[in-house]
Design an enzyme around this catalytic site. Structure first.
Site, PDB file in Angstrom:
ATOM      1  N   ARG A 243      32.028  30.464  29.251  1.00  0.00           N
ATOM      2  CA  ARG A 243      30.905  31.365  29.509  1.00  0.00           C
ATOM      3  C   ARG A 243      30.917  32.591  28.596  1.00  0.00           C
ATOM      4  O   ARG A 243      29.878  32.985  28.069  1.00  0.00           O
ATOM      5  CB  ARG A 243      30.924  31.809  30.984  1.00  0.00           C
ATOM      6  CG  ARG A 243      30.393  30.749  31.911  1.00  0.00           C
ATOM      7  CD  ARG A 243      30.809  30.979  33.340  1.00  0.00           C
ATOM      8  NE  ARG A 243      32.219  30.670  33.567  1.00  0.00           N
ATOM      9  CZ  ARG A 243      32.854  30.827  34.718  1.00  0.00           C
ATOM     10  NH1 ARG A 243      32.209  31.309  35.761  1.00  0.00           N
ATOM     11  NH2 ARG A 243      34.122  30.501  34.842  1.00  0.00           N
TER      12      ARG A 243
ATOM     13  N   SER B 133      37.737  32.531  30.454  1.00  0.00           N
ATOM     14  CA  SER B 133      37.093  33.803  30.815  1.00  0.00           C
ATOM     15  C   SER B 133      36.833  33.896  32.316  1.00  0.00           C
ATOM     16  O   SER B 133      36.781  35.010  32.847  1.00  0.00           O
ATOM     17  CB  SER B 133      35.827  34.039  29.994  1.00  0.00           C
ATOM     18  OG  SER B 133      34.874  33.009  30.151  1.00  0.00           O
TER      19      SER B 133
ATOM     20  N   GLU C 273      45.840  23.640  31.825  1.00  0.00           N
ATOM     21  CA  GLU C 273      45.084  24.787  32.349  1.00  0.00           C
ATOM     22  C   GLU C 273      45.211  24.903  33.866  1.00  0.00           C
ATOM     23  O   GLU C 273      44.505  24.212  34.594  1.00  0.00           O
ATOM     24  CB  GLU C 273      43.593  24.662  31.975  1.00  0.00           C
ATOM     25  CG  GLU C 273      42.769  25.824  32.509  1.00  0.00           C
ATOM     26  CD  GLU C 273      41.268  25.701  32.245  1.00  0.00           C
ATOM     27  OE1 GLU C 273      40.808  24.602  31.884  1.00  0.00           O
ATOM     28  OE2 GLU C 273      40.575  26.703  32.412  1.00  0.00           O
TER      29      GLU C 273
ATOM     30  N   ARG D 268      24.090  25.868  34.502  1.00  0.00           N
ATOM     31  CA  ARG D 268      23.907  26.884  33.441  1.00  0.00           C
ATOM     32  C   ARG D 268      22.472  26.829  32.911  1.00  0.00           C
ATOM     33  O   ARG D 268      21.863  27.857  32.667  1.00  0.00           O
ATOM     34  CB  ARG D 268      24.886  26.643  32.292  1.00  0.00           C
ATOM     35  CG  ARG D 268      26.345  26.552  32.710  1.00  0.00           C
ATOM     36  CD  ARG D 268      27.066  27.887  32.654  1.00  0.00           C
ATOM     37  NE  ARG D 268      28.493  27.697  32.846  1.00  0.00           N
ATOM     38  CZ  ARG D 268      29.100  27.719  34.041  1.00  0.00           C
ATOM     39  NH1 ARG D 268      28.401  27.952  35.130  1.00  0.00           N
ATOM     40  NH2 ARG D 268      30.403  27.525  34.130  1.00  0.00           N
TER      41      ARG D 268
ATOM     42  N   LYS E 113      46.543  27.013  28.664  1.00  0.00           N
ATOM     43  CA  LYS E 113      45.291  27.753  28.879  1.00  0.00           C
ATOM     44  C   LYS E 113      45.438  28.484  30.201  1.00  0.00           C
ATOM     45  O   LYS E 113      45.505  27.857  31.267  1.00  0.00           O
ATOM     46  CB  LYS E 113      44.093  26.808  28.890  1.00  0.00           C
ATOM     47  CG  LYS E 113      42.769  27.508  29.198  1.00  0.00           C
ATOM     48  CD  LYS E 113      41.584  26.716  28.676  1.00  0.00           C
ATOM     49  CE  LYS E 113      40.271  27.344  29.118  1.00  0.00           C
ATOM     50  NZ  LYS E 113      39.126  26.756  28.409  1.00  0.00           N
TER      51      LYS E 113
HETATM   52  P1  13P Z   1      35.231  29.873  31.225  1.00  0.00           P
HETATM   53  O1  13P Z   1      35.684  30.680  30.033  1.00  0.00           O
HETATM   54  O2  13P Z   1      33.745  29.924  31.446  1.00  0.00           O
HETATM   55  O3  13P Z   1      36.044  30.189  32.449  1.00  0.00           O
HETATM   56  O4  13P Z   1      35.492  28.355  30.876  1.00  0.00           O
HETATM   57  C1  13P Z   1      36.643  27.992  30.234  1.00  0.00           C
HETATM   58  C2  13P Z   1      37.022  26.633  30.647  1.00  0.00           C
HETATM   59  O5  13P Z   1      37.054  25.730  29.850  1.00  0.00           O
HETATM   60  C3  13P Z   1      37.404  26.407  32.044  1.00  0.00           C
HETATM   61  O6  13P Z   1      38.027  25.165  32.161  1.00  0.00           O
END
Ligand code: 13P
Length: 334
Positions: free
Chosen positions: A292, A261, A177, A33, A219
């Site tokens: 992001r 995201s 997640e 990044r 998530k």
């Molecule tokens: P992004 O929103 O950039 O996908 O990242 C969220 C995240 O924590 C992924 O594990």
């Protein structure tokens, strides 16, 4: 730790009109990044950048918690206040990424499994002492020719459930997640089928491992066409498909669902969340846990003048938090 305390933390994470900022990029990921905007990847730049994000004035208007990386939870503001302490004092719940990333899954070409269970109990105990009250573990599911396999879905669900059980034992709310990647040229129907299978497997595994859903946050990735698909779905279709998929797989007792995201633009990520929350009453709050889509505009601005743009970049973080906070209520006006 009682289930009441876990449930209270989980509910606070998805309080009305609030969401989570994910700033848990590993040192390798933040390097990418930073490189994208020409910032040198030094420990001090990483610290200063996380300070910028976490000390954004009035961040807690729209942000309930932030996910940190191992290095960050051990760092402090330039005035010497440990980040986790600063956060707790400013109404932001400290969270911590605890998985050790993805590795090739043996016997399943092109697929990965997330590692990090060995020694996890001791690491969780330490993170609790450092102030963390929730944790994150990210599994990655890739859509491609003949994948994902059932083996990959189940291996990842099993690891997520073992992690979640350990978190609850140590007093941390597990954020589970299972990210279905947007990479590829699949259409939204394929994403729906895969996401449905992944969530069914995950909630089966959580049940098998005695995880209390009242003290767990999902998530999720949205149900959306692959980045390279020429059949992109519109905002309403993404919102309706995602909500239908979640309604058919996620028990109503879960305190809340937040989205990643995943490579969507800032505007898409906000518009999709807003549209979902306009679909009428849902069994759980739907909010955000964007990385992001919360950070990229601010990072770009900061990179142009690390000292001079510090406060201006914070204003951008606040604006993105506000837009997503409104979207979590279905009140974003674009
Ligand atoms: P992004 O929103 O950039 O996908 O990242 C969220 C995240 O924590 C992924 O594990």
């Amino acid at each position: 730790m009682s289930i009441e305390q876990l449930a209270e933390t989980a509910q606070a994470m998805v309080a009305a009109g609030k969401g989570i900022i994910a700033i848990d990029e590993s040192t390798t990921t933040i390097a990418k990044r930073f490189q994208g905007v020409g910032i040198e990847n030094t420990e001090e730049n990483r610290r200063a950048y996380r300070e910028l994000l976490l000390t954004t004035p009035k961040l807690s208007d729209y942000i309930s918690g932030a996910i940190l990386y191992d290095e960050t939870i051990r760092q402090s503001t330039k005035d010497g206040v440990p980040f986790a302490k600063y956060m707790s004092e400013h109404g932001i719940i400290p969270g911590i990424k605890v998985d050790k990333g993805t590795h090739a899954l043996a016997g399943c070409p092109g697929e990965v499994v997330t590692e990090g269970l060995d020694g996890l109990r001791d690491r969780l105990k330490e993170y609790y002492k450092l102030g963390a009250r929730f944790a994150k573990w990210r599994a990655v599911i890739t859509i491609g020719e003949d994948i994902p396999s059932g083996t990959c879905i189940e291996a990842n669900a099993h690891a997520l459930a073992r992690y979640a059980a350990l978190c609850q034992e140590c007093g941390l709310v597990p954020m589970v997640e299972p990210e279905v990647l947007m990479d590829g040229d699949h259409n939204i129907e394929v994403c729906y089928e895969v996401t449905e299978a992944v969530l069914r497997s995950l909630f089966g595994a959580l049940y098998e491992q005695n995880v209390l859903l009242e003290g767990t946050i999902l998530k999720a990735s949205m149900v959306i066409a692959g980045k390279d698909s020429d059949e992109q779905a519109d905002v309403d279709e993404v919102a309706e498909s995602t909500v239908m998929c979640l309604k058919s797989t996620v028990p109503a007792i879960l305190p809340g669902i937040v989205f990643l995201s995943g490579g969507q633009t800032d505007e898409q990520s906000t518009a999709h969340l807003n549209a979902m929350n306009q679909l009428g009453s849902l069994p759980w709050p739907l909010s955000f846990s964007y990385g992001r889509a919360m950070q990229q505009a601010a990072l770009k601005l900061w990179s142009q003048d690390l000292k001079g743009n510090f406060a201006k970049a914070q204003a951008v973080v606040y604006e993105r938090a506000k837009e997503n906070g409104l979207a979590a209520l279905g009140k974003w006006e674009g």
